[in-house]
Design a protein around this motif. Structure first.
Motif, mmCIF file in Angstrom:
data_model
loop_
_atom_site.group_PDB
_atom_site.id
_atom_site.type_symbol
_atom_site.label_atom_id
_atom_site.label_comp_id
_atom_site.label_asym_id
_atom_site.label_seq_id
_atom_site.Cartn_x
_atom_site.Cartn_y
_atom_site.Cartn_z
ATOM 1 N N ASN A 101 49.925 -12.782 47.709
ATOM 2 C CA ASN A 101 51.321 -12.860 48.120
ATOM 3 C C ASN A 101 51.660 -14.259 48.604
ATOM 4 O O ASN A 101 50.778 -15.092 48.830
ATOM 5 N N ARG A 133 55.560 -10.425 42.881
ATOM 6 C CA ARG A 133 55.276 -10.574 44.306
ATOM 7 C C ARG A 133 53.895 -11.134 44.578
ATOM 8 O O ARG A 133 53.676 -11.825 45.580
ATOM 9 N N LEU A 134 52.948 -10.851 43.665
ATOM 10 C CA LEU A 134 51.569 -11.264 43.909
ATOM 11 C C LEU A 134 51.164 -12.469 43.067
ATOM 12 O O LEU A 134 49.989 -12.800 42.993
#
Length: 231
Positions: A101, A133-134
């Motif tokens: 993240n 998101r990652l």
């Protein structure tokens, strides 16, 4: 071990360096590895992740014959050039192997997306928030920065197997959402990136002698021992 690295320890039992095992000594091809670290692991193991990112870049630069780390780095770079990145940028990001993240952010967003059943029609749609998101790079000179282009997807496209570690009996793989959001989310992301569904494994480190088992077998054992055991 997979990459062919040997940890160097200090007197206090801390890893201070990762040495590359020469190919002739290793005696087998290196296994290329993509690491997804949760936000908690990113925070707790920053020093080790920096050592690992540096070691991967050194392996790629060696360019040993038949080395999958170098070969996959070039393939990822070519894919990123095709997506519009400059050659220099693509070559640097092609060697990125650690993702997490954004700094200060936690979670994958997958559990919330799963619950919002009206927002998706196909399970692979759930990979989009995971990839977005990652997809922050930890390495390649971009520590904690969102890279241009589909860098995370480019590294996942050829992944054949994914593993999740379990080191405690506090939670199983069915009693919390983390296994399905990370291991399941990773499987979906690999397919979304253009790859085949990977084989899924659990690294079982609970008894002090780690072993890797197929996720289906780990799930079956957990169902028998934790949920359907009448004794």
């Amino acid at each position: 071990r997979a990459l062919g690295l040997r940890p160097r320890w200090d007197a206090g039992g801390r890893i201070v360096a990762l040495d590359i095992i020469p190919a002739v000594e290793l005696g087998r091809p290196r296994i290329d590895v993509v690491v997804h670290a949760t936000g908690v692991y990113r925070d707790q193991f920053d020093g080790f992740l920096r050592l690992l990112a540096d070691a991967v870049e050194r392996i790629a630069e060696q360019n040993e014959p038949g080395d999958p780390v170098a070969e996959n780095s070039r393939a990822a770079a070519a894919r990123l050039v095709a997506e519009g990145l400059s050659t220099d940028e693509a070559e640097a990001l092609g060697r990125a192997r650690i993702f997490s993240n954004a700094p200060g952010d936690y979670g994958s967003g997958v559990p919330d997306a799963v619950r919002d059943a009206d927002s998706w029609n196909d399970a692979e749609d759930l990979a989009d928030p995971f990839l977005d998101r990652l997809g922050y790079v930890y390495g390649a000179g971009r520590w904690g920065r969102k890279a241009e282009g589909g860098v995370f997807a480019a590294q996942l496209a050829g992944v054949q197997a994914a593993a999740l570690s379990r080191s405690s009996n506090l939670h199983g793989v069915l009693s919390t959402d983390h296994p399905f959001e990370y291991l399941g989310g990773l499987s979906l992301a690999i397919r979304r990136a253009g790859g085949e569904a990977p084989s899924l494994y659990i690294t079982d480190a609970r008894a002090g002698s780690p072993r890797t088992v197929a996720a289906r077998d780990f799930l079956a054992a957990e169902m028998r021992s934790r949920y359907t055991n009448r004794t």
